[in-house]
Write an enzyme that holds these catalytic residues in place. Sequence first.
Site, short mmCIF file in Angstrom:
data_model
loop_
_atom_site.label_atom_id
_atom_site.label_comp_id
_atom_site.label_asym_id
_atom_site.label_seq_id
_atom_site.Cartn_x
_atom_site.Cartn_y
_atom_site.Cartn_z
N CYS A 163 2.41 2.33 -18.18
CA CYS A 163 1.60 1.17 -18.56
C CYS A 163 0.29 1.02 -17.79
O CYS A 163 -0.77 1.18 -18.36
CB CYS A 163 2.43 -0.10 -18.41
SG CYS A 163 3.91 -0.05 -19.41
N ALA A 177 0.85 -1.19 0.00
CA ALA A 177 0.00 0.00 0.00
C ALA A 177 0.88 1.24 0.00
O ALA A 177 2.01 1.22 0.46
CB ALA A 177 -0.90 -0.01 1.22
C1 UGA Z 1 3.85 -3.21 -15.58
C2 UGA Z 1 3.61 -4.72 -15.40
O1 UGA Z 1 4.02 -5.11 -14.08
C3 UGA Z 1 4.41 -5.52 -16.43
O2 UGA Z 1 4.12 -6.92 -16.29
C4 UGA Z 1 4.00 -5.04 -17.83
O3 UGA Z 1 4.74 -5.73 -18.84
C5 UGA Z 1 4.29 -3.55 -17.94
O4 UGA Z 1 3.54 -2.84 -16.94
C6 UGA Z 1 3.88 -3.11 -19.32
O5 UGA Z 1 2.68 -3.17 -19.62
O6 UGA Z 1 4.75 -2.81 -20.13
P1 UGA Z 1 5.84 -1.55 -14.89
O7 UGA Z 1 5.01 -0.45 -15.46
O8 UGA Z 1 7.29 -1.62 -15.23
O9 UGA Z 1 5.24 -2.98 -15.32
O10 UGA Z 1 5.73 -1.41 -13.32
P2 UGA Z 1 5.20 -2.28 -12.11
O11 UGA Z 1 6.32 -2.98 -11.46
O12 UGA Z 1 4.02 -3.07 -12.49
O13 UGA Z 1 4.74 -1.12 -11.12
C7 UGA Z 1 3.68 -0.23 -11.50
C8 UGA Z 1 3.36 0.74 -10.40
O14 UGA Z 1 2.70 0.08 -9.34
C9 UGA Z 1 4.55 1.47 -9.78
O15 UGA Z 1 4.22 2.85 -9.67
C10 UGA Z 1 4.69 0.82 -8.42
O16 UGA Z 1 5.24 1.68 -7.48
C11 UGA Z 1 3.26 0.49 -8.10
N1 UGA Z 1 3.10 -0.62 -7.13
C12 UGA Z 1 3.54 -1.87 -7.43
C13 UGA Z 1 2.46 -0.38 -5.91
O17 UGA Z 1 2.04 0.75 -5.62
N2 UGA Z 1 2.31 -1.41 -5.04
C14 UGA Z 1 2.73 -2.67 -5.31
O18 UGA Z 1 2.55 -3.56 -4.46
C15 UGA Z 1 3.37 -2.89 -6.53
#
Ligand code: UGA
Length: 446
Positions: A270, A262
């Site tokens: 993305c 959280a």
């Molecule tokens: C995301 C997906 O995880 C990938 O599988 C996908 O290929 C990619 O988009 C895409 O469509 O190209 P990404 O955008 O690199 O990857 O980032 P994530 O690791 O998914 O994180 C996204 C956001 O969620 C970040 O701002 C992160 O801080 C946030 N987040 C993540 C949370 O707030 N809490 C969590 O528990 C996990």
Amino acid sequence: MALKITVIGTGYLGATHAAAMAELGFEVLGLDVVPEKVGMLAAGRVPMYEPGLEELLTRHVTGIEGSSGRLRFTTSWDELEEFGGDVHFVCVNTPQKHGEYACDMSYVDAAFASLAPRVKGGALVVGKSTVPVGSADRLARLLAEHAPEGVDLAWNPEFLREGFAVRDTLHPDRIVVGVDCERAEKVLREVYATPIAEGSPFVVTDFPTAELVKTSANSFLATKISFINAMAEVCEAAGGDVVKLAEAIGHDERIGNKFLRAGIGFGGGCLPKDIRAFMARAGELGADQALTFLREVDSINMRRRGHMVELAREAVGGGSFLGTRVAVLGATFKPDSDDVRDSPALNVAGQIHLQGGQVTVYDPKGMANARLVFPTLGYADTALEAVRGADVVLHLTEWREFRELDPAVLGEVASRRILLDGRNALDGTKWREAGWTYRAMGRPRA
Ligand code: UGA
């Protein structure tokens, strides 16, 4: 003979894919319309921060001492035609349209229009960009009309995460291919023979399913994050602790403990735009009701940013931000990236600045991009400098560097020792012991 591969569009996805294809032994030509980007890649340099990518590039880019020489980059469609690729991966981006939820297909359409007349007969065109369902069918018709005889299309979505792009590309947790003929499947099995042999599951579907796998996967991840953030809101109202709650529910294997952190929510190039484009597409298909919950997912997520601004306002006395100094640690949308697209951290910094606060931002890798997006914010060269004189410190991107900060040292320079943890990633006990008021989202005040 090894297949010859082209990669069209060399952003995060394309640059990594091109280098990975060279690593797998293929001869690769990457094409991008931005000459600066191509110039850097051709010199073995990566235009963005992505751990491990530069090493992979320099192992293969032509002209670099000791490289395999299997990887080249160009801006020229004529060169691409001469290269005579067997497989062409389209990796261009599909941003959100200005003023609309729908995704902007103009780069994909332009790439297919340029590519179609230049591919050789019998080649395979593979779409990797994230597109609205139904696009592959449309693009297959375009190829049938404008490409030579025997050119097939496949849709092969990409699931790489920024910060882990190299690992995710070389060792994917699944390979999904949407095809409408056996030949396309056979060629892609050859392309991905190495990861398949390592055990990556290979899932064969039709076009619409492959397109939907991508958008539904990102929607699921976004939903998981907004779920835990909704629980954080309830925890704050009820005096519960969302970090303990996430740990406890995560022990249930059906729920799992990943993506339950959280905080100020998700951003990046993305998840936010993908759920919006998905809603827009479902509306066009008459299935909008099926995805109305994504509107709530989006709204919970955006609320987190506003909530952090309110916590900061409370910390500086509850009234106006005028005349207050706010230190912001983190500008990128997540750590190990220099990407600030739709970054919750930068959004919070920007809101406080626009309300009159004097905001100073520090980020280990995102400063240059942040300055471009928000030139009017203050920027410091180190975390210590950002915190100097601050009335409140906001931890908004969970870089390792911030976990390693010494709260006592920062306490010496801060005007007041108040830390708001927007990522639930710092050790609250350590900060409290050094005299700080530590407050995290969805957790009780100590
Ligand atoms: C995301 C997906 O995880 C990938 O599988 C996908 O290929 C990619 O988009 C895409 O469509 O190209 P990404 O955008 O690199 O990857 O980032 P994530 O690791 O998914 O994180 C996204 C956001 O969620 C970040 O701002 C992160 O801080 C946030 N987040 C993540 C949370 O707030 N809490 C969590 O528990 C996990």
